[in-house]
Design a protein around this motif. Structure first.
Motif, PDB file in Angstrom:
ATOM      1  N   THR A 322       9.748 -24.761   3.009  1.00 19.06           N
ATOM      2  CA  THR A 322       9.925 -26.159   2.600  1.00 19.06           C
ATOM      3  C   THR A 322      10.616 -26.951   3.699  1.00 19.06           C
ATOM      4  O   THR A 322      10.220 -28.081   4.027  1.00 19.06           O
ATOM      5  N   ALA A 323      11.671 -26.370   4.275  1.00 15.19           N
ATOM      6  CA  ALA A 323      12.403 -27.056   5.336  1.00 15.19           C
ATOM      7  C   ALA A 323      11.490 -27.377   6.518  1.00 15.19           C
ATOM      8  O   ALA A 323      11.515 -28.500   7.054  1.00 15.19           O
ATOM      9  N   PHE A 324      10.661 -26.416   6.911  1.00 14.52           N
ATOM     10  CA  PHE A 324       9.783 -26.661   8.057  1.00 14.52           C
ATOM     11  C   PHE A 324       8.662 -27.628   7.705  1.00 14.52           C
ATOM     12  O   PHE A 324       8.240 -28.420   8.553  1.00 14.52           O
ATOM     13  N   ILE A 325       8.158 -27.583   6.472  1.00 11.38           N
ATOM     14  CA  ILE A 325       7.156 -28.579   6.042  1.00 11.38           C
ATOM     15  C   ILE A 325       7.709 -29.985   6.239  1.00 11.38           C
ATOM     16  O   ILE A 325       7.036 -30.884   6.766  1.00 11.38           O
ATOM     17  N   ILE A 326       8.954 -30.183   5.817  1.00 13.39           N
ATOM     18  CA  ILE A 326       9.570 -31.513   5.894  1.00 13.39           C
ATOM     19  C   ILE A 326       9.877 -31.884   7.342  1.00 13.39           C
ATOM     20  O   ILE A 326       9.537 -32.991   7.803  1.00 13.39           O
TER      21      ILE A 326
END
Length: 488
Positions: A322-326
């Motif tokens: 999720t962090a890398f998606i954002i």
């Protein structure tokens, strides 16, 4: 309402900053040292134990849930809003550096998770469906402090099946509302109410079916949806692969860089990372032992290891993706919307507006499974307080009502309330496991001794003759016909 929300937020921040954060950090490090970094050292055993066969009773039926089913029940609670909306909130409020503290919380908290789930297994009790247990049970049977168990049980019931389930329902409604508005031009004003009715009906059908039905649902839903979400994340990261080194550097440098320290932002970064980390992976919070205690295993340490693996699955896979998606999709976080909106925007930027519907389906299934996992925790603690069928029925009805209400309430108020209650719950549990941790480490030494001898570790009651309150473990004579030569 705004004044109440502000008061709850301020009180929660004081609690976390002055009490929860120091206790979480100190105990996590102490458990890591005492166990010789069990959360790293025994990672291969975590995977091995996950596939263990379930011990059977005299009739040839499984005694209770399998190690894998207990893992999926706890994962159902962990993998949900905290991983998708919670990570977005942490990044929006604390910046990329909050991700580093979330990782560190997962690594250090793995030792706390091991201790609490091992104790949950040791002090579990029998019920009609198999076993149940958790912090309330080891407070009563291990510490001889039923009053403390009742305090914890009440806090957990308010926190998980009511506050957290309301939050899960709220995020489902918000995600579907955004998908409807994005897809049709409609503002989706009726969507939250429709979601409220549908979720309440579905939750009622499952929670009134008992523990085994919940286990079967989560066993089917959680792995599939988590893998689908991870696959989407990998695609988005691959599309922005050139930004990965830059994003990784941002996470590390902004976690404790000079600009953040002198600018006064370091406290916010750490606070958001640890709060959202604990909300997501629940390490040391006292929730996972309720699922871990329900498993039928041959040694308490096995569920300590399995539930630690759950922390890693949640933090280092789902939260990280999720962090890398954002971060690969949103170079500038200035004015970024906290919560699920940040993740939705990142998906739509890379995959198009249709991805809002895909995320809505994933959120629905993951968050709904979290509602079931939260209910499971609450039921175990209701039964700790009273065995009245009438009270249990009332509890189930209130859970359904909380799901309905959460779908239409203000999200900020729910988030801030849940954070404050979570802090209280963590403190009570951390005090208990600190006092009982010596027993967990004795069990770990026995497990390691048997593994070194080439055995599949088996715990018998005789190994801890000085520890009272152990109910569900046979002595060695009934298992092997011999008295064990070793005492822990």
């Amino acid at each position: 309402m705004e004044m109440l929300d502000a008061w709850i937020l301020d009180a929660g921040d004081v609690l976390w900053t002055r009490a929860v954060l120091p206790v979480v950090a100190v105990l996590g490090l102490w458990f890591t040292i005492r166990s010789r970094a069990v959360q790293v050292r025994l990672i291969p055993d975590m995977f091995r134990t996950l596939a263990d066969k379930t011990p059977k009773d005299a009739d040839g039926e499984p005694q209770s849930l399998s190690a894998f089913q207990a893992f999926t029940v706890s994962a159902a609670s962990r993998v949900g809003v905290g991983n998708i909306a919670g990570v977005g909130t942490a990044i929006a409020l604390g910046g990329p550096g909050a991700v580093f503290w979330m990782w560190l919380m997962g690594l250090v908290g793995g030792a706390s998770s091991f201790v609490e789930s091992t104790l949950g297994q040791l002090f579990k009790v029998r019920d009609a469906d198999g076993f149940r247990g958790g912090p309330a049970y080891y407070m009563q049977h291990g510490l001889r402090a039923r009053w403390m168990g009742i305090v914890f049980a009440v806090i957990l019931i308010v926190c998980f099946p009511f506050a957290f389930s309301s939050l899960q329902a709220n995020t489902i409604a918000a995600t579907l509302d955004a998908a409807v508005g994005q897809g049709s031009g409609d503002d989706g004003g009726l969507v939250p109410w429709i979601v409220a009715v549908v979720l309440a009906v579905l939750a009622g059908l499952v929670v009134f079916g008992g523990m085994r039905r919940i286990a079967h649902v989560t066993q089917a839903v959680v792995p599939t949806m988590a893998l689908l979400y991870l696959a989407i994340g990998v695609v988005i990261v691959a599309l922005n692969i050139e930004r990965v080194p830059e994003v990784t550097a941002m996470i590390l440098t902004e976690a404790f860089g000079a600009r953040e320290i002198f600018g006064g932002a370091i406290g916010t970064i750490i606070l958001q990372g640890v709060k959202r980390g604990m909300f997501s992976n629940e390490a040391g919070l006292g929730s996972a032992p309720n699922a871990g205690a329900s498993a039928a295993v041959t040694h308490p340490v096995k569920q300590g290891l399995v539930q630690t693996l759950g922390v890693y699955f949640d933090t280092f896979l789902v939260c990280s993706i999720t962090a890398f998606i954002i971060l690969v999709s949103t170079p500038d976080l200035t004015g970024a919307e906290a919560g699920i909106g940040l993740t939705q925007t990142a998906l739509a930027t890379n995959l198009g507006a249709w991805s809002n519907w895909l995320l809505a389906v994933i959120i629905f299934l993951l968050a709904f499974s979290s509602i079931l996992g939260n209910y499971f925790y609450g039921e175990s603690n209701v039964e700790f307080i009273t065995s009245s069928p009438l009270v249990l029925t009332g509890y189930r009805a209130l859970v359904v009502a909380a799901v309905f209400a959460g779908s239409v309430l203000d999200s900020a108020l729910i988030w801030h309330t849940a954070d404050g209650i979570m802090g209280l719950m963590a403190l009570v549990n951390l005090v208990a496991i600190a006092l009982l941790s010596g027993i967990a480490f004795r069990l770990l030494r026995d497990y390691s001794r048997q593994r070194r001898a080439g055995h599949d570790p088996v715990f018998t009651r005789d190994l801890l003759p000085d520890v009272g309150g152990v109910q569900c473990w046979q002595d060695a004579r009934s298992v092997t016909g011999e008295v064990p030569a070793v005492r822990l």
